[in-house]
Scaffold this active site. Sequence first.
Site, PDB file in Angstrom:
ATOM      1  N   GLY A  15       0.835  -1.200   0.000  1.00  0.00           N
ATOM      2  CA  GLY A  15       0.000   0.000   0.000  1.00  0.00           C
ATOM      3  C   GLY A  15       0.867   1.247   0.000  1.00  0.00           C
ATOM      4  O   GLY A  15       1.918   1.285   0.641  1.00  0.00           O
ATOM      5  N   GLY A  84       0.034  -9.668  -6.417  1.00  0.00           N
ATOM      6  CA  GLY A  84       1.023 -10.298  -7.297  1.00  0.00           C
ATOM      7  C   GLY A  84       2.415 -10.340  -6.708  1.00  0.00           C
ATOM      8  O   GLY A  84       3.331  -9.688  -7.172  1.00  0.00           O
ATOM      9  N   GLY A 126       4.968  -7.604   3.627  1.00  0.00           N
ATOM     10  CA  GLY A 126       4.953  -8.401   2.392  1.00  0.00           C
ATOM     11  C   GLY A 126       6.149  -8.117   1.499  1.00  0.00           C
ATOM     12  O   GLY A 126       6.880  -9.022   1.068  1.00  0.00           O
ATOM     13  N   THR A 147       4.820   1.678   6.097  1.00  0.00           N
ATOM     14  CA  THR A 147       3.394   1.342   6.150  1.00  0.00           C
ATOM     15  C   THR A 147       2.706   2.307   7.090  1.00  0.00           C
ATOM     16  O   THR A 147       3.270   2.698   8.107  1.00  0.00           O
ATOM     17  CB  THR A 147       3.102  -0.093   6.618  1.00  0.00           C
ATOM     18  N   ILE A 148       1.490   2.700   6.718  1.00  0.00           N
ATOM     19  CA  ILE A 148       0.731   3.564   7.643  1.00  0.00           C
ATOM     20  C   ILE A 148       0.325   2.766   8.876  1.00  0.00           C
ATOM     21  O   ILE A 148       0.032   3.320   9.911  1.00  0.00           O
ATOM     22  CB  ILE A 148      -0.533   4.170   6.974  1.00  0.00           C
ATOM     23  N   ASP A 149       0.335   1.418   8.770  1.00  0.00           N
ATOM     24  CA  ASP A 149      -0.156   0.564   9.862  1.00  0.00           C
ATOM     25  C   ASP A 149       0.792   0.506  11.047  1.00  0.00           C
ATOM     26  O   ASP A 149       0.385   0.104  12.136  1.00  0.00           O
ATOM     27  CB  ASP A 149      -0.365  -0.873   9.362  1.00  0.00           C
ATOM     28  N   GLU A 244     -10.117  -1.205  11.715  1.00  0.00           N
ATOM     29  CA  GLU A 244     -10.825  -2.061  10.740  1.00  0.00           C
ATOM     30  C   GLU A 244     -10.679  -3.553  11.070  1.00  0.00           C
ATOM     31  O   GLU A 244     -11.522  -4.367  10.719  1.00  0.00           O
ATOM     32  CB  GLU A 244     -10.283  -1.801   9.339  1.00  0.00           C
ATOM     33  N   ARG A 287     -23.859   8.050  13.827  1.00  0.00           N
ATOM     34  CA  ARG A 287     -23.360   8.132  12.454  1.00  0.00           C
ATOM     35  C   ARG A 287     -21.987   7.482  12.384  1.00  0.00           C
ATOM     36  O   ARG A 287     -21.269   7.439  13.392  1.00  0.00           O
ATOM     37  CB  ARG A 287     -23.238   9.604  12.010  1.00  0.00           C
ATOM     38  N   HIS A 293      -8.963   5.162   2.741  1.00  0.00           N
ATOM     39  CA  HIS A 293      -7.766   5.532   1.985  1.00  0.00           C
ATOM     40  C   HIS A 293      -7.382   6.995   2.143  1.00  0.00           C
ATOM     41  O   HIS A 293      -6.300   7.394   1.699  1.00  0.00           O
ATOM     42  CB  HIS A 293      -7.945   5.169   0.519  1.00  0.00           C
TER      43      HIS A 293
HETATM   44  O1  F6P Z   1      -1.369  -1.806   4.653  1.00  0.00           O
HETATM   45  C1  F6P Z   1      -1.860  -0.532   4.394  1.00  0.00           C
HETATM   46  C2  F6P Z   1      -3.354  -0.581   4.186  1.00  0.00           C
HETATM   47  O2  F6P Z   1      -3.822   0.724   4.025  1.00  0.00           O
HETATM   48  C3  F6P Z   1      -4.115  -1.255   5.314  1.00  0.00           C
HETATM   49  O3  F6P Z   1      -4.252  -0.407   6.445  1.00  0.00           O
HETATM   50  C4  F6P Z   1      -5.423  -1.564   4.627  1.00  0.00           C
HETATM   51  O4  F6P Z   1      -6.142  -2.609   5.241  1.00  0.00           O
HETATM   52  C5  F6P Z   1      -4.950  -1.989   3.231  1.00  0.00           C
HETATM   53  O5  F6P Z   1      -3.702  -1.337   3.012  1.00  0.00           O
HETATM   54  C6  F6P Z   1      -5.917  -1.588   2.124  1.00  0.00           C
HETATM   55  O6  F6P Z   1      -5.427  -2.164   0.925  1.00  0.00           O
HETATM   56  P1  F6P Z   1      -6.008  -1.671  -0.491  1.00  0.00           P
HETATM   57  O7  F6P Z   1      -5.349  -0.367  -0.816  1.00  0.00           O
HETATM   58  O8  F6P Z   1      -5.607  -2.787  -1.442  1.00  0.00           O
HETATM   59  O9  F6P Z   1      -7.492  -1.522  -0.328  1.00  0.00           O
END
Ligand code: F6P
Length: 369
Positions: A15, A84, A126, A147-149, A244, A287, A293
């Site tokens: 991502g 991929g 990955g 990674t933002i995670d 999420e 709400r 994204h």
């Molecule tokens: O790993 C970064 C991330 O933004 C996760 O937080 C999220 O679950 C995933 O990528 C979303 O992937 P995609 O851009 O394929 O929807």
Amino acid sequence: MTSSIRRIAVCTGGGDAPGLNAVIQSVMIAAGNRDWECYGIRDGFNGILFPERYAQGGVVRLTRDRVRGIGHLGGTILGTTNKGDPLHFPIKMPDGSTREVDRSDDILAYFATHQIDALVAIGGDGSLTIANALHQKGLRVVGVPKTIDNDLDKTFTTFGFDSAVAFATECLDRLHSTAESHQRVMVVEVMGRYAGWIALHSGIAGNAHAILIPEIGFDLEKVTAKIRSRDAEGRLYSLVVVAEGALPCDGHRELLAPAEAGHAERLGGIGERIGHALQERTGKDTRVVVLGHLLRGGSPTAFDRLSALRFGAAAVRALDEGQSGIMVALGYPGVDYVALEEVAGRMKGVPLDGDTLQTGRDLGICFGD
Ligand code: F6P
């Protein structure tokens, strides 16, 4: 140390995240200052695996002019992919089935044919697993944690994380006023895959009243009680941040789509699910806001820009020192080298005994347990 390197390549995988372009810029300039040529591989490794897709070439020469002024831009000028994996590349068979093939030798052959001496691989778990496999097959590789995670082990943080937290916090600041004006419960779903870092940090910084993370199975009754206790104090609105990947203590994760050949399962939907349930349980107008994204876009914060620039320069220094099979990591006070095999395929979750989580509890935030 003057290494034998004359030509390197850089690729961005997984991502996207704010800061990628700052790493590319830093790698190119640091390489150029060593009279090395620097090349960019398009869309992860697809620029090598599918050259026919790229009219301008799947591997492009990066020059000082090409990287000028990109450091503050979100995304990646090279493109990326989180589908991929070249080690398990999905091939559609004539009968409609899918078979996975290992195309890593094609990558090694490209480097040899084009006399590219080393690779800087920028990515998350990955991409760094792929980088480690290429190292083990003899390619000189240094990884950069992206990674933002923030779920990569052995680094204080990954670049991209601070920018995501800053944006999510700003969103929570905005939601306080509308929630209070309408005496509503606002549920905010944030990304993070199977880790709750973004939810925890932005939830605390953004004064959320409940934070639900994958590391703690939640009981919605506890969240309901928190909302009711706020009502009783005359605080007639509440903000609930949910990662999420969060899941109820007796239930399952919400998915937008199952895993398919070459692509992980898509998490999402938990926000709507608990928003509906909280409205039912509390009787309060509720709400749901899914940041999705939005957390991946935008200009990197100063912290992420500096981390990215440090990582890029450190990756080139590491290659110059003869290193391979390592990832540059944010240590204290400097950048450390960590073996890729200690990072590949692992996930760093929020520590349950960490002071940040304890801070949330001391501030009276409900974590659903
Ligand atoms: O790993 C970064 C991330 O933004 C996760 O937080 C999220 O679950 C995933 O990528 C979303 O992937 P995609 O851009 O394929 O929807």
